[in-house]
Design an enzyme around this catalytic site. Structure first.
Site, PDB file in Angstrom:
ATOM      1  N   THR A 185       0.858  -1.195   0.000  1.00  0.00           N
ATOM      2  CA  THR A 185       0.000   0.000   0.000  1.00  0.00           C
ATOM      3  C   THR A 185       0.885   1.232   0.000  1.00  0.00           C
ATOM      4  O   THR A 185       1.990   1.208   0.539  1.00  0.00           O
ATOM      5  CB  THR A 185      -0.856  -0.036   1.295  1.00  0.00           C
ATOM      6  OG1 THR A 185      -1.768  -1.124   1.212  1.00  0.00           O
ATOM      7  CG2 THR A 185      -1.628   1.257   1.511  1.00  0.00           C
ATOM      8  N   VAL A 214     -13.527  -4.700   2.350  1.00  0.00           N
ATOM      9  CA  VAL A 214     -13.238  -3.264   2.362  1.00  0.00           C
ATOM     10  C   VAL A 214     -11.915  -3.020   3.080  1.00  0.00           C
ATOM     11  O   VAL A 214     -11.693  -3.500   4.188  1.00  0.00           O
ATOM     12  CB  VAL A 214     -14.380  -2.481   3.041  1.00  0.00           C
ATOM     13  CG1 VAL A 214     -14.041  -1.005   3.130  1.00  0.00           C
ATOM     14  CG2 VAL A 214     -15.681  -2.678   2.263  1.00  0.00           C
ATOM     15  N   THR A 234      -0.292   1.331   6.843  1.00  0.00           N
ATOM     16  CA  THR A 234      -0.073   0.237   5.903  1.00  0.00           C
ATOM     17  C   THR A 234       0.029  -1.060   6.696  1.00  0.00           C
ATOM     18  O   THR A 234       0.258  -1.032   7.906  1.00  0.00           O
ATOM     19  CB  THR A 234       1.197   0.489   5.070  1.00  0.00           C
ATOM     20  OG1 THR A 234       1.378  -0.600   4.160  1.00  0.00           O
ATOM     21  CG2 THR A 234       2.444   0.621   5.932  1.00  0.00           C
ATOM     22  N   ILE A 236      -1.780  -5.058   7.381  1.00  0.00           N
ATOM     23  CA  ILE A 236      -3.026  -5.820   7.245  1.00  0.00           C
ATOM     24  C   ILE A 236      -4.204  -4.944   7.666  1.00  0.00           C
ATOM     25  O   ILE A 236      -4.286  -4.490   8.815  1.00  0.00           O
ATOM     26  CB  ILE A 236      -2.966  -7.106   8.078  1.00  0.00           C
ATOM     27  CG1 ILE A 236      -1.828  -7.993   7.539  1.00  0.00           C
ATOM     28  CG2 ILE A 236      -4.296  -7.842   8.044  1.00  0.00           C
ATOM     29  CD1 ILE A 236      -1.644  -9.285   8.262  1.00  0.00           C
TER      30      ILE A 236
HETATM   31  N1  GLY Z   1      -3.721  -1.998   4.220  1.00  0.00           N
HETATM   32  C1  GLY Z   1      -4.258  -2.387   2.979  1.00  0.00           C
HETATM   33  C2  GLY Z   1      -5.273  -3.425   3.085  1.00  0.00           C
HETATM   34  O1  GLY Z   1      -5.220  -4.287   3.953  1.00  0.00           O
HETATM   35  O2  GLY Z   1      -6.157  -3.426   2.278  1.00  0.00           O
END
Ligand code: GLY
Length: 322
Positions: A185, A214, A234, A236
């Protein structure tokens, strides 16, 4: 504050968090990329470009770089489609806007930027598609061969992984069961010469996710700013949402904690909760901060004097304020 009464601009960008880049060559390639982008964006800030405009430019540049998981080079979801999410928050107006799971556009951040002036400021897939049509945004295919190969490889292994392995590699991971998934990301945080803050975050998501999932990148959990501080996250998305990390950091600063104490406290908590994430921030005094529970955070910043980065900061260091 300079003699002319202008604030010294500050800038920090990230391109993901995850496991360390083992290859020195890879590190140098990413470093050169990040420094090149910092030069362009910081140059704009120095000439008086507003934080929000600089952030949008920064996100566009990073979305165009196929090494990172945003815009061109985004990962594929479980059904083999690319759906991207992006958001923008202007600290001066404290206004959030974003798009969730948009397809076939070059710069999802442009849609978030357009929505800053709209009564309806966060659109999901169908609404985002309608908006791209309304704005006559050219159709763009963000797919690159490496991401397709990665998805095809996962298909052979019946999608046993819960997310894609992405970051700055040119080649797909050799080991299809690589447990060290890496997220790419992108995010940009800027303080302009007027002392105003803005933040933007853009992503292709985790990769291989369920349709309709989402991302935090289009939520205040992953991207948040006020006049006091601006933060992009950034890692998970589910971990970031569970910590409500960006908003949590900004609220702590607003309530009077220093950026350093805020980062130390927030990342101690995230670590205790076994989260896998990272964040970058700037506060209204111009302090720049980064933090991570992941092995590595890929970030670079301009502190007004020089450009530095976090590419080789090991797992032992969780936070820093510059
Ligand atoms: N941080 C990006 C996602 O998990 O979608």
């Amino acid at each position: 504050m300079s003699a002319a009464g202008q604030v010294q601009p500050k800038l920090i960008i990230h391109v993901g968090a995850g496991s360390s880049l083992k290859n020195k060559g890879e590190i140098e390639v990413v470093r050169q990329d990040l420094y090149k982008f910092i030069d362009v964006i910081y140059g704009k800030l120095l000439t008086g470009t507003a934080a929000r405009t600089a952030v949008v430019l920064g996100c566009q540049l990073l979305e165009d770089d196929p090494r990172f998981n945003a815009g061109k080079g985004s990962v594929l979801q479980s059904d083999g489609q690319i759906r991207m999410s992006a958001s923008l928050m202007d600290g001066a107006t404290q206004r959030f806007s974003g798009v969730i799971n948009v397809s076939r556009v070059q710069h999802p951040i442009d849609l978030a930027n357009f929505l800053q002036g709209s009564a309806d400021r966060v659109l999901s897939d169908y609404g985002s598609a309608e908006l791209t049509r309304e704005l006559q945004t050219p159709i763009f295919d963000p797919l690159i061969d490496v991401r397709l190969q990665e998805w095809e490889q996962e298909r052979l292994f019946h999608f046993h992984k819960t997310m894609a392995s992405v970051i700055a590699e040119k080649e797909p991971p050799v080991d299809p069961v690589d447990p060290h998934a890496r997220r790419g990301t992108i995010g940009v945080v800027a303080l302009d010469t007027q002392g105003q803050l803005a933040v933007g975050t853009s992503t292709g998501g985790k990769g291989l996710e369920r349709i309709g999932r989402v991302s935090d990148s289009a939520m205040p959990a992953g991207n948040y700013a006020t006049t006091d501080a601006a933060v992009s996250c950034t890692g998970i998305g589910e971990d970031i949402i569970d910590e409500c990390l960006a908003a949590r950091i900004v609220v702590r600063v607003t309530d009077g904690l220093s950026l350093q104490t805020t980062f130390e406290r927030s990342f101690t908590e995230a670590d205790r909760n076994n989260r896998d994430l990272g964040a970058i921030a700037i506060d209204k005094t111009g302090a720049i901060a980064w933090g991570k529970t992941s092995e590595v955070l890929l970030a670079a910043y301009h502190d007004g004097g020089q450009i530095s980065d976090t590419l080789e900061v090991g797992p032992g260091t969780k936070t820093a304020v510059c």
